[in-house]
Design an enzyme around this catalytic site. Structure first.
Site, PDB file in Angstrom:
ATOM      1  N   LYS A  22       0.837  -1.207   0.000  1.00 31.90           N
ATOM      2  CA  LYS A  22       0.000   0.000   0.000  1.00 31.90           C
ATOM      3  C   LYS A  22       0.869   1.254   0.000  1.00 31.90           C
ATOM      4  O   LYS A  22       0.602   2.193  -0.752  1.00 31.90           O
ATOM      5  CB  LYS A  22      -0.913  -0.043   1.230  1.00 31.90           C
ATOM      6  CG  LYS A  22      -1.926   1.071   1.283  1.00 31.90           C
ATOM      7  CD  LYS A  22      -3.186   0.628   2.003  1.00 31.90           C
ATOM      8  CE  LYS A  22      -3.008   0.462   3.494  1.00 31.90           C
ATOM      9  NZ  LYS A  22      -2.881   1.748   4.207  1.00 31.90           N
ATOM     10  N   ARG A  27       2.749   5.910  -3.332  1.00 28.07           N
ATOM     11  CA  ARG A  27       3.886   6.729  -3.781  1.00 28.07           C
ATOM     12  C   ARG A  27       4.048   6.653  -5.295  1.00 28.07           C
ATOM     13  O   ARG A  27       4.348   7.658  -5.948  1.00 28.07           O
ATOM     14  CB  ARG A  27       5.160   6.288  -3.048  1.00 28.07           C
ATOM     15  CG  ARG A  27       5.198   6.776  -1.584  1.00 28.07           C
ATOM     16  CD  ARG A  27       6.141   5.952  -0.744  1.00 28.07           C
ATOM     17  NE  ARG A  27       6.320   6.463   0.611  1.00 28.07           N
ATOM     18  CZ  ARG A  27       5.489   6.235   1.634  1.00 28.07           C
ATOM     19  NH1 ARG A  27       4.395   5.523   1.466  1.00 28.07           N
ATOM     20  NH2 ARG A  27       5.757   6.730   2.844  1.00 28.07           N
ATOM     21  N   GLY A  93      -4.833   7.637   5.552  1.00 31.05           N
ATOM     22  CA  GLY A  93      -3.919   8.624   6.124  1.00 31.05           C
ATOM     23  C   GLY A  93      -2.732   8.869   5.215  1.00 31.05           C
ATOM     24  O   GLY A  93      -2.295  10.013   5.027  1.00 31.05           O
ATOM     25  N   ARG A 121      -8.612  11.735  12.571  1.00 35.89           N
ATOM     26  CA  ARG A 121      -7.166  11.562  12.805  1.00 35.89           C
ATOM     27  C   ARG A 121      -6.422  12.909  12.766  1.00 35.89           C
ATOM     28  O   ARG A 121      -6.827  13.820  12.042  1.00 35.89           O
ATOM     29  CB  ARG A 121      -6.591  10.579  11.762  1.00 35.89           C
ATOM     30  CG  ARG A 121      -7.227   9.203  11.907  1.00 35.89           C
ATOM     31  CD  ARG A 121      -6.711   8.219  10.897  1.00 35.89           C
ATOM     32  NE  ARG A 121      -5.305   7.931  11.086  1.00 35.89           N
ATOM     33  CZ  ARG A 121      -4.601   7.147  10.277  1.00 35.89           C
ATOM     34  NH1 ARG A 121      -5.179   6.587   9.225  1.00 35.89           N
ATOM     35  NH2 ARG A 121      -3.336   6.920  10.512  1.00 35.89           N
ATOM     36  N   GLN A 167       4.946   9.176   7.141  1.00 34.06           N
ATOM     37  CA  GLN A 167       4.004  10.077   6.470  1.00 34.06           C
ATOM     38  C   GLN A 167       4.442  11.532   6.638  1.00 34.06           C
ATOM     39  O   GLN A 167       4.403  12.312   5.682  1.00 34.06           O
ATOM     40  CB  GLN A 167       2.596   9.865   7.018  1.00 34.06           C
ATOM     41  CG  GLN A 167       2.036   8.491   6.648  1.00 34.06           C
ATOM     42  CD  GLN A 167       0.677   8.212   7.243  1.00 34.06           C
ATOM     43  OE1 GLN A 167       0.158   9.005   8.047  1.00 34.06           O
ATOM     44  NE2 GLN A 167       0.079   7.093   6.871  1.00 34.06           N
ATOM     45  N   ASP A 318       2.201  -1.122  11.855  1.00 33.42           N
ATOM     46  CA  ASP A 318       0.864  -1.580  11.451  1.00 33.42           C
ATOM     47  C   ASP A 318       0.591  -3.028  11.854  1.00 33.42           C
ATOM     48  O   ASP A 318      -0.503  -3.535  11.632  1.00 33.42           O
ATOM     49  CB  ASP A 318       0.701  -1.446   9.925  1.00 33.42           C
ATOM     50  CG  ASP A 318       0.701   0.015   9.494  1.00 33.42           C
ATOM     51  OD1 ASP A 318       0.330   0.876  10.312  1.00 33.42           O
ATOM     52  OD2 ASP A 318       1.086   0.285   8.348  1.00 33.42           O
ATOM     53  N   LYS A 345      -4.279   5.692  14.756  1.00 29.63           N
ATOM     54  CA  LYS A 345      -4.387   4.979  13.476  1.00 29.63           C
ATOM     55  C   LYS A 345      -5.847   4.978  13.024  1.00 29.63           C
ATOM     56  O   LYS A 345      -6.637   5.775  13.508  1.00 29.63           O
ATOM     57  CB  LYS A 345      -3.819   3.560  13.621  1.00 29.63           C
ATOM     58  CG  LYS A 345      -2.317   3.554  13.886  1.00 29.63           C
ATOM     59  CD  LYS A 345      -1.560   4.115  12.703  1.00 29.63           C
ATOM     60  CE  LYS A 345      -0.065   4.156  12.943  1.00 29.63           C
ATOM     61  NZ  LYS A 345       0.641   4.874  11.889  1.00 29.63           N
ATOM     62  N   ARG A 394      -7.280  -3.387   9.715  1.00 29.30           N
ATOM     63  CA  ARG A 394      -6.332  -4.298  10.371  1.00 29.30           C
ATOM     64  C   ARG A 394      -6.938  -4.938  11.625  1.00 29.30           C
ATOM     65  O   ARG A 394      -6.577  -6.055  11.990  1.00 29.30           O
ATOM     66  CB  ARG A 394      -5.013  -3.574  10.675  1.00 29.30           C
ATOM     67  CG  ARG A 394      -4.344  -3.053   9.400  1.00 29.30           C
ATOM     68  CD  ARG A 394      -2.877  -2.775   9.537  1.00 29.30           C
ATOM     69  NE  ARG A 394      -2.431  -1.906   8.448  1.00 29.30           N
ATOM     70  CZ  ARG A 394      -2.137  -2.320   7.217  1.00 29.30           C
ATOM     71  NH1 ARG A 394      -2.233  -3.590   6.902  1.00 29.30           N
ATOM     72  NH2 ARG A 394      -1.758  -1.454   6.281  1.00 29.30           N
TER      73      ARG A 394
HETATM   74  C1  S3P Z   1       2.819   4.741   6.179  1.00 34.99           C
HETATM   75  C2  S3P Z   1       3.383   5.114   7.370  1.00 34.99           C
HETATM   76  C3  S3P Z   1       2.862   4.673   8.674  1.00 34.99           C
HETATM   77  C4  S3P Z   1       1.898   3.498   8.551  1.00 34.99           C
HETATM   78  C5  S3P Z   1       0.937   3.673   7.420  1.00 34.99           C
HETATM   79  C6  S3P Z   1       1.676   3.826   6.107  1.00 34.99           C
HETATM   80  C7  S3P Z   1       3.411   5.248   4.921  1.00 34.99           C
HETATM   81  O1  S3P Z   1       2.186   5.743   9.292  1.00 34.99           O
HETATM   82  O2  S3P Z   1       1.182   3.324   9.749  1.00 34.99           O
HETATM   83  O3  S3P Z   1       0.053   2.561   7.320  1.00 34.99           O
HETATM   84  O4  S3P Z   1       3.089   4.707   3.850  1.00 34.99           O
HETATM   85  O5  S3P Z   1       4.213   6.182   4.983  1.00 34.99           O
HETATM   86  P1  S3P Z   1       2.945   6.854  10.164  1.00 34.99           P
HETATM   87  O6  S3P Z   1       3.750   7.675   9.261  1.00 34.99           O
HETATM   88  O7  S3P Z   1       1.836   7.633  10.813  1.00 34.99           O
HETATM   89  O8  S3P Z   1       3.766   6.092  11.144  1.00 34.99           O
END
Ligand code: S3P
Length: 441
Positions: A22, A27, A93, A121, A167, A318, A345, A394
């Site tokens: 994912k 990206r 997110g 969130r 993120q 995750d 989350k 999840r």
């Molecule tokens: C992700 C970063 C993680 C992860 C999310 C995917 C990403 O979140 O929990 O499922 O693709 O950069 P955080 O950046 O909030 O840790």
């Protein structure tokens, strides 16, 4: 009301093709949409989260199509256009936070929203640093819906991540793509680096150096457009984790999971499961399009309890819900430490883990320092509970896995969220031997 029940399984067998990663899928679409030329993507995750990102990028002017062989093509746009309607990022997110970073350097206005989970969130962690680069955000008390206007301000920007979040790191780096002045991100605790790897492949001038304390300093010199680049998306280790734990805790199981991404910043779950005594072997290790992958063979195993230190969290953030299920079947007391980020989350996962285990006859407790204590039974004498998934894919999948190995079935009130990351989860697991089905309550 339709609910879903997962009942005891006799053993899981076969080769299971896990869908695309994912994080990497988001990206590939985002970078392709900004790049010069057409990016070909093989193995894109066709889950709702990623499709929402694709739809948002189309509204911003990128061309995104899928051909009959399942390949996706993204033709980038020189400059994003003001979207005619609100960008609905669904449950994702990653989608919304990375898109805010990317859009923040284009002088256009965009409105962004999501489902009730995403709208609850925190977004200040993104809007705060991006505001320092000149972008303007009107938030709803720090959350979505948000109206943003990007800025072409060109001043050096240096930022230290307040939490280990890929993120936030990615949003800041993407904000720097059009700035000629450097963007420097200090990352005290390294977290997933798909952005850095893929930006390099798209021709960005990005360098990562270690600092004296084990963190990273990432420097991006922007000001030139990305160049389209083919992407091959490995299978998602975070999705594979559900099948892995299912096979470990279900007696008489042996499964093979081809092409799993084993980026070292994502494989904390495998380290911990191996420490618990899991029989997982790595076959055919190789590198595909800049990411390490392997085929994993997993056999049922007697698991031991474990103490997972807080430092492990960024590499398996995750995977705690499914790890918690594994520890319920392990012999003895487990402690999972440093779980503060789980509270923000798709749901409050720290609470969801404790509630879900407790409802299924496992002693579990959240401690004031945001760790969880679980007393594993070392056998299958659990289950019988009903889980409220609260739009958290999840949580839904973790407890379906619990039902596969429990004496009494586990019921999930609503599994619709599974479509965000693993649309074929139930059919894939049922084909391997699971008994998961819907019923009308
Ligand atoms: C992700 C970063 C993680 C992860 C999310 C995917 C990403 O979140 O929990 O499922 O693709 O950069 P955080 O950046 O909030 O840790």
């Amino acid at each position: 009301m339709i609910k879903t029940i997962s009942t005891q399984t006799k053993g899981l067998h076969g080769t299971l093709f896990i869908p695309g990663d994912k994080s990497i899928s988001h990206r590939a679409l985002l970078f392709g949409a900004a790049a010069q030329g057409t990016t070909e993507i093989k193995g894109l995750l066709e889950g709702e989260d990623v499709l929402c990102t694709a739809e948002a990028l189309r509204k911003l002017g990128a061309r995104i199509e899928k051909n009959t062989n399942g390949l996706w093509f993204v033709t980038g746009t020189e400059t994003f256009k003001k979207p005619d309607s609100i960008l609905d990022m669904g449950n994702s997110g990653t989608g919304v936070r990375l898109l805010m970073g990317l859009l923040s350097s284009y002088p256009i206005q965009a409105r962004l929203t999501g489902d009730s989970s995403l709208c609850s969130r925190p977004m200040k962690r993104i809007t705060d640093p991006l505001t320092q680069t000149g972008a303007v955000f009107e938030t709803t008390e720090g959350k979505l819906p948000i109206v943003m206007t990007g800025s072409e301000q060109d001043k050096p920007f240096e930022y230290t991540l307040p939490v280990a979040s890929a993120q936030i790191k990615s949003a800041v780096l993407l904000s720097g793509l059009r700035r000629k002045s450097p963007t420097v991100v200090h990352e005290p605790i390294p977290c997933r680096d798909h952005t850095e790897r893929m930006l390099k492949a798209f021709g960005a001038d990005i360098a990562v150096e270690k600092d004296a304390l084990g963190g990273n300093v990432i420097t991006l010199h922007g000001g030139k457009r990305l160049t389209a680049c083919p992407v091959v998306v490995p299978a998602d280790i975070s999705s594979a984790a559900f099948a892995i734990v299912a096979a470990l805790i279900t007696p008489d199981s042996e499964i093979v999971l081809p092409n799993i991404g084993i980026n070292p910043l994502r494989t904390g779950i495998l380290d911990v499961l191996l420490e618990m005594g899991a029989d997982i072997s790595f076959e055919n290790k190789r590198e595909i399009a800049g990411e390490p992958v392997a085929d994993l063979r997993v056999r049922s195993s007697a698991l031991k309890s474990v103490n997972v230190p807080a430092g492990k969290a960024p590499s398996m953030i995750d995977e705690y819900p499914i790890l918690a299920v594994a520890t319920a079947f392990a012999d003895g007391k487990t402690r999972l430490n440093g779980l503060t980020e789980l509270k923000v989350k798709e749901s409050n996962r720290l609470q969801a883990i404790v509630d879900g285990l407790t409802r299924n006859g496992i002693e579990a407790e959240a401690l004031p320092d945001d760790s969880i204590r679980i007393r594993g039974k070392g056998n299958n004498a659990c289950g019988g509970g009903t889980i409220e998934a609260k739009l958290d894919h999840r949580i839904a999948m973790s407890f379906m896995v619990m039902g596969m190995a429990s004496e009494s079935p586990v019921v999930i009130d609503d599994v619709s969220s599974v479509a965000t990351s693993f649309p074929d989860f139930i059919s894939l697991m049922n084909n391997a031997g699971a008994n998961i089905y819907d019923y009308r309550d």
